[in-house]
Design a protein around this motif. Sequence first.
Motif, PDB file in Angstrom:
ATOM      1  N   THR A 289       0.850  -1.190   0.000  1.00  0.00           N
ATOM      2  CA  THR A 289       0.000   0.000   0.000  1.00  0.00           C
ATOM      3  C   THR A 289       0.886   1.240   0.000  1.00  0.00           C
ATOM      4  N   PHE A 290       0.407   2.305  -0.646  1.00  0.00           N
ATOM      5  CA  PHE A 290       1.177   3.544  -0.750  1.00  0.00           C
ATOM      6  C   PHE A 290       0.341   4.713  -0.256  1.00  0.00           C
ATOM      7  N   LEU A 291       0.874   5.426   0.723  1.00  0.00           N
ATOM      8  CA  LEU A 291       0.243   6.648   1.214  1.00  0.00           C
ATOM      9  C   LEU A 291       0.835   7.814   0.432  1.00  0.00           C
ATOM     10  N   LEU A 292       0.140   8.227  -0.604  1.00  0.00           N
ATOM     11  CA  LEU A 292       0.623   9.321  -1.431  1.00  0.00           C
ATOM     12  C   LEU A 292      -0.001  10.636  -0.995  1.00  0.00           C
ATOM     13  N   GLU A 293       0.671  11.725  -1.321  1.00  0.00           N
ATOM     14  CA  GLU A 293       0.123  13.055  -1.141  1.00  0.00           C
ATOM     15  C   GLU A 293       0.216  13.801  -2.461  1.00  0.00           C
ATOM     16  N   ASP A 294      -0.452  14.949  -2.545  1.00  0.00           N
ATOM     17  CA  ASP A 294      -0.466  15.714  -3.785  1.00  0.00           C
ATOM     18  C   ASP A 294       0.957  15.988  -4.259  1.00  0.00           C
ATOM     19  N   GLY A 295       1.206  15.685  -5.533  1.00  0.00           N
ATOM     20  CA  GLY A 295       2.529  15.918  -6.111  1.00  0.00           C
ATOM     21  C   GLY A 295       3.452  14.717  -6.089  1.00  0.00           C
ATOM     22  N   ASP A 296       3.122  13.689  -5.291  1.00  0.00           N
ATOM     23  CA  ASP A 296       3.941  12.477  -5.292  1.00  0.00           C
ATOM     24  C   ASP A 296       3.815  11.756  -6.636  1.00  0.00           C
ATOM     25  N   VAL A 297       4.873  11.077  -7.014  1.00  0.00           N
ATOM     26  CA  VAL A 297       4.874  10.300  -8.255  1.00  0.00           C
ATOM     27  C   VAL A 297       5.116   8.837  -7.910  1.00  0.00           C
ATOM     28  N   LEU A 298       4.162   7.977  -8.278  1.00  0.00           N
ATOM     29  CA  LEU A 298       4.331   6.533  -8.093  1.00  0.00           C
ATOM     30  C   LEU A 298       4.540   5.914  -9.468  1.00  0.00           C
ATOM     31  N   GLU A 299       5.693   5.290  -9.661  1.00  0.00           N
ATOM     32  CA  GLU A 299       6.033   4.689 -10.951  1.00  0.00           C
ATOM     33  C   GLU A 299       5.854   3.185 -10.879  1.00  0.00           C
ATOM     34  N   LEU A 300       5.079   2.647 -11.811  1.00  0.00           N
ATOM     35  CA  LEU A 300       4.722   1.224 -11.808  1.00  0.00           C
ATOM     36  C   LEU A 300       5.269   0.520 -13.037  1.00  0.00           C
ATOM     37  N   THR A 301       5.736  -0.695 -12.822  1.00  0.00           N
ATOM     38  CA  THR A 301       5.963  -1.639 -13.916  1.00  0.00           C
ATOM     39  C   THR A 301       5.041  -2.825 -13.644  1.00  0.00           C
ATOM     40  N   ARG A 302       5.145  -3.851 -14.447  1.00  0.00           N
ATOM     41  CA  ARG A 302       4.300  -5.026 -14.196  1.00  0.00           C
ATOM     42  C   ARG A 302       4.612  -5.671 -12.850  1.00  0.00           C
ATOM     43  N   ASP A 303       5.869  -5.497 -12.383  1.00  0.00           N
ATOM     44  CA  ASP A 303       6.297  -6.239 -11.198  1.00  0.00           C
ATOM     45  C   ASP A 303       6.795  -5.365 -10.055  1.00  0.00           C
ATOM     46  N   SER A 304       6.758  -4.027 -10.217  1.00  0.00           N
ATOM     47  CA  SER A 304       7.316  -3.189  -9.158  1.00  0.00           C
ATOM     48  C   SER A 304       6.579  -1.856  -9.081  1.00  0.00           C
ATOM     49  N   ALA A 305       6.714  -1.220  -7.925  1.00  0.00           N
ATOM     50  CA  ALA A 305       6.152   0.116  -7.708  1.00  0.00           C
ATOM     51  C   ALA A 305       7.192   0.923  -6.932  1.00  0.00           C
ATOM     52  N   THR A 306       7.527   2.109  -7.443  1.00  0.00           N
ATOM     53  CA  THR A 306       8.599   2.906  -6.850  1.00  0.00           C
ATOM     54  C   THR A 306       8.187   4.362  -6.788  1.00  0.00           C
ATOM     55  N   ARG A 307       8.458   5.005  -5.663  1.00  0.00           N
ATOM     56  CA  ARG A 307       8.231   6.454  -5.558  1.00  0.00           C
ATOM     57  C   ARG A 307       9.340   7.197  -6.299  1.00  0.00           C
ATOM     58  N   ARG A 308       8.964   8.251  -7.009  1.00  0.00           N
ATOM     59  CA  ARG A 308       9.925   9.114  -7.685  1.00  0.00           C
ATOM     60  C   ARG A 308       9.836  10.517  -7.097  1.00  0.00           C
ATOM     61  N   ASP A 309      10.668  11.423  -7.609  1.00  0.00           N
ATOM     62  CA  ASP A 309      10.657  12.802  -7.119  1.00  0.00           C
ATOM     63  C   ASP A 309       9.284  13.438  -7.323  1.00  0.00           C
ATOM     64  N   LYS A 310       8.920  14.308  -6.404  1.00  0.00           N
ATOM     65  CA  LYS A 310       7.628  14.987  -6.490  1.00  0.00           C
ATOM     66  C   LYS A 310       7.608  15.951  -7.673  1.00  0.00           C
ATOM     67  N   VAL A 311       6.399  16.212  -8.162  1.00  0.00           N
ATOM     68  CA  VAL A 311       6.205  17.260  -9.159  1.00  0.00           C
ATOM     69  C   VAL A 311       5.501  18.431  -8.488  1.00  0.00           C
ATOM     70  N   ARG A 312       5.432  19.516  -9.191  1.00  0.00           N
ATOM     71  CA  ARG A 312       4.763  20.706  -8.657  1.00  0.00           C
ATOM     72  C   ARG A 312       3.290  20.412  -8.391  1.00  0.00           C
ATOM     73  N   ALA A 313       2.836  20.751  -7.190  1.00  0.00           N
ATOM     74  CA  ALA A 313       1.431  20.571  -6.824  1.00  0.00           C
ATOM     75  C   ALA A 313       1.120  21.547  -5.701  1.00  0.00           C
ATOM     76  N   GLY A 314      -0.138  21.727  -5.437  1.00  0.00           N
ATOM     77  CA  GLY A 314      -0.547  22.664  -4.391  1.00  0.00           C
ATOM     78  C   GLY A 314      -1.940  23.174  -4.686  1.00  0.00           C
ATOM     79  N   ARG A 315      -2.199  24.421  -4.321  1.00  0.00           N
ATOM     80  CA  ARG A 315      -3.528  24.966  -4.509  1.00  0.00           C
ATOM     81  C   ARG A 315      -3.447  26.356  -5.120  1.00  0.00           C
ATOM     82  N   ILE A 316      -4.476  26.707  -5.867  1.00  0.00           N
ATOM     83  CA  ILE A 316      -4.632  28.032  -6.448  1.00  0.00           C
ATOM     84  C   ILE A 316      -5.890  28.647  -5.844  1.00  0.00           C
ATOM     85  N   LEU A 317      -5.762  29.858  -5.323  1.00  0.00           N
ATOM     86  CA  LEU A 317      -6.880  30.549  -4.686  1.00  0.00           C
ATOM     87  C   LEU A 317      -7.501  31.515  -5.687  1.00  0.00           C
ATOM     88  N   ILE A 318      -8.820  31.465  -5.811  1.00  0.00           N
ATOM     89  CA  ILE A 318      -9.504  32.285  -6.808  1.00  0.00           C
ATOM     90  C   ILE A 318     -10.593  33.113  -6.138  1.00  0.00           C
TER      91      ILE A 318
END
Length: 555
Positions: free
Chosen positions: A414-443
């Motif tokens: 099981t993976f506890l991800l948060e906004d911006g996390d990257v989970l990379e999957l193959t047929r046989d593995s799952a690996t966390r990668r570096d985060k990407v830009r994420a957050g919130r925009i106020l309007i």
Amino acid sequence: MSLDKLQIIPLGGLGEFGMNCCAIRYGDHILVIDAGLMFPDEELLGVDIVVPDIGYLVENREQVKAILLTHGHEDHIGGLPWILTELRDVPVYGTEFTLAYVEGKLEEHKLLDDTEMLEMIPGEQFQIGPFRIQPIRVTHSLVDCVSLAIHTPVGTILHTGDFKVDLASPDGHPFDLQAFAELGRNGGVLALLQDSTNVDRPGHTPSELAVRPRLDEIFGRTKKRLFFSCFSSSIHRLKLAFELADKHDRKVAVIGRSLDNSTEIATDLGYIDIPPGILINGGQIKDYPPEKVCVLISGTQGEPMSALSRAAVDNHKHARIEPGDTVLLSSRIIPGNEKGIFRMIDHLVRRDANVIFDDGTQGIIHVSGHASQEELRLMINLVKPKYFIPVHGDYRHLKRHAELAASTGIPKQTFLLEDGDVLELTRDSATRRDKVRAGRILIDDGSTADVVDDLVIRDRRHLSEAGLLLPILAINKLTGLVEGAPEIIARGFAVPDPSILTEARQVIARTLDASSNEEKGDYGVIKEKIRTDLKRYIQKNTSRRPLIMPVILEI
């Protein structure tokens, strides 16, 4: 990206309720699942809506091939105008009812003519690049909702969207257990992204039909007008209200723009069949005896300008609540709205109305649209995921959900991800990668153009807590001399002693005396010197830090 790898990138909805948005990437193809908004909390002063930061999608706009919508609730479609403003020419897929909601929203923001909208039909698969999309019918508090099984070269990703397992849905479209079981029989899914909203609730969520006996009883024993309020998207509940009004010989008036819009869409698409002659307009309410009228009215959450809130203070043109009338709030109290709801209820009680709301003591008048623990376990057992990712909820919900999934013994991980996390999957593995830009925009003001940054919110909070001081100086532009004594205007700043402002003027005078003619001639410099000295004096003598904005007038 390597073509033997798939990425799951949540951009919203993990760590908060609302703002649901998730990217699935394979090679140069990105699918976006949902485009939701979140309503602001009290700390976001003046902000109208909050939407996900889609900087990652903007940076990769050429790879974004489609936006897929699981259903039509605001936390899944409300951010769509903002996202489409940033990402042009991206097709939007949704079921018939979901697209009907989206159409009105895009028309309001003048985006409809430039957006390609394509209908998904539950059970009918379609292809987008390397992705084969399988929409699967699920039940929820809204109609025409789907989970999305996304078949990729690496394996199948299943995103449940919002769901509960209701095998007796009032619209005749029950939860499609067979389709989920088929996924499990075909080797299971690679990764399951599952709705965490009700993970704290044991057992099963009741069917929508569970509210009928109690609502039928309320219709039957109400002697005067019945004001019936529910979420405008609760199409099952609106359908039931029309059926019970017809059974108990009451005319129905629909009051409130959102309810009127939902009723019209649901009627046009066949989800509500309004009995002939039962519908009246608001102006006709007074023409019928009180015991012959049911008013469907918007405003279950105590929104200040909603129809029910205005009726509660006798400020609505048509909806007049009189002693002995019954007001039924067939909805849950959304956390954060308690103060407004109970203030509205107090106004209703002052008018001698009988108010029935979901306080846990008045029978089942509302049921959730989200799966409880046993339904969550059922889904995991049916689809047999190798990897499990909880979505939609605060972090504590995601954590509890991951523990529940692990307790079934089915997911390999099981993976506890948060906004911006990257989970990379193959047929046989799952690996966390570096985060990407994420957050919130106020309007502000619901406009996709009025973006508010955190500095503005900080200033608004500062003003709300400490107030504002405006030191005003008049400077002769010919001589460079200060004309007269400086003035100080205070707004939202409670002055504990009038002598403080008198002394503050003297502080400004001393600052000017200690400044050279060159400094006085540079308004930027002299403003900052006055602000700094005045801030030091006010903080020392009042222990408060109002916003200080010197104003210099040239005369």
